[in-house]
Design a protein around this motif. Sequence first.
Motif, mmCIF file in Angstrom:
data_model
loop_
_atom_site.group_PDB
_atom_site.id
_atom_site.type_symbol
_atom_site.label_atom_id
_atom_site.label_comp_id
_atom_site.label_asym_id
_atom_site.label_seq_id
_atom_site.Cartn_x
_atom_site.Cartn_y
_atom_site.Cartn_z
ATOM 1 N N VAL A 67 19.286 -40.740 17.372
ATOM 2 C CA VAL A 67 19.804 -40.783 18.735
ATOM 3 C C VAL A 67 20.239 -39.402 19.208
ATOM 4 N N LEU A 68 19.906 -39.088 20.447
ATOM 5 C CA LEU A 68 20.564 -38.015 21.195
ATOM 6 C C LEU A 68 21.483 -38.726 22.178
ATOM 7 N N ASN A 69 22.785 -38.470 22.098
ATOM 8 C CA ASN A 69 23.714 -39.147 22.997
ATOM 9 C C ASN A 69 24.660 -38.145 23.645
ATOM 10 N N ASP A 70 25.460 -38.647 24.561
ATOM 11 C CA ASP A 70 26.417 -37.792 25.277
ATOM 12 C C ASP A 70 25.715 -36.562 25.851
ATOM 13 N N VAL A 71 24.542 -36.772 26.430
ATOM 14 C CA VAL A 71 23.796 -35.656 27.019
ATOM 15 C C VAL A 71 24.626 -35.062 28.155
ATOM 16 N N ASP A 72 24.848 -33.766 28.079
ATOM 17 C CA ASP A 72 25.643 -33.022 29.059
ATOM 18 C C ASP A 72 24.715 -32.028 29.754
ATOM 19 N N LEU A 76 23.990 -28.190 28.874
ATOM 20 C CA LEU A 76 22.742 -28.227 28.100
ATOM 21 C C LEU A 76 22.992 -28.582 26.637
ATOM 22 N N SER A 77 23.783 -29.644 26.438
ATOM 23 C CA SER A 77 24.128 -30.041 25.074
ATOM 24 C C SER A 77 24.034 -31.561 24.929
ATOM 25 N N HIS A 113 20.413 -26.497 24.932
ATOM 26 C CA HIS A 113 20.764 -25.302 24.175
ATOM 27 C C HIS A 113 21.481 -25.653 22.864
ATOM 28 N N ARG A 114 22.213 -26.777 22.864
ATOM 29 C CA ARG A 114 23.058 -27.118 21.710
ATOM 30 C C ARG A 114 22.965 -28.609 21.410
ATOM 31 N N VAL A 115 22.896 -28.914 20.119
ATOM 32 C CA VAL A 115 22.987 -30.291 19.639
ATOM 33 C C VAL A 115 24.038 -30.283 18.533
ATOM 34 N N GLU A 116 24.940 -31.261 18.575
ATOM 35 C CA GLU A 116 26.036 -31.296 17.605
ATOM 36 C C GLU A 116 26.148 -32.664 16.958
ATOM 37 N N LEU A 117 26.804 -32.682 15.807
ATOM 38 C CA LEU A 117 27.009 -33.924 15.070
ATOM 39 C C LEU A 117 28.256 -33.813 14.228
ATOM 40 N N CYS A 159 23.628 -27.113 16.134
ATOM 41 C CA CYS A 159 22.351 -26.422 16.070
ATOM 42 C C CYS A 159 22.058 -25.891 17.472
ATOM 43 N N LEU A 160 21.696 -24.610 17.541
ATOM 44 C CA LEU A 160 21.407 -23.968 18.821
ATOM 45 C C LEU A 160 19.903 -23.760 18.976
ATOM 46 N N SER A 161 19.457 -23.760 20.216
ATOM 47 C CA SER A 161 18.025 -23.691 20.497
ATOM 48 C C SER A 161 17.395 -22.382 20.053
#
Length: 165
Positions: A67-72, A76-77, A113-117, A159-161
């Motif tokens: 899942v990609l969630n809480d798309v901002d 761009l995160s 630009h950013r994905v976090e977990l 993780c950054l793009s």
Amino acid sequence: MVPLGPEHFAGTWASLQEPEVVRLTGTHATFTRDAVSAWLEGLRDRDDRSDWAILRSDDGTHLGEVVLNDVDDDNLSAGFRIMLGSPRWFGSGYGTEATRAVLGHAFDTLGLHRVELEVFAFNPRAQRAYEKAGFVVEGRRRDALLWDGEWFDAIVMGCLSNVEA
């Protein structure tokens, strides 16, 4: 991977019955069949997240979800979550492969630009898989999960793009 939906009920329900899967995700909730069915049905109408079923390519076996969630859109995160539905799928590379595919979608298709977990400290195997996919440890939320009377930290990773895995 394919969009997660009602047709994946059986695999999703089976995952939620696996004690080790529930522990690794820190899930305290008890789910009903009707609630899971309604959740899967409602995913197609969501624009703040993308959910996929992880299917084994050779036979279509349901392995879990990602899942990609809480798309901002402003920053761009997005958040990231993955659940392999049974311990028999752990350590086989499925999680790393799915994680890399979703990061590719997040950065190359969505332009994030950013994905976090967050990953619980008692799950170093998952932390290593995330690191292989390009995530780095950014911090720690102390005593973030109370499980069976014991406190566990959550490791924050991002993780950054513009960073190569």
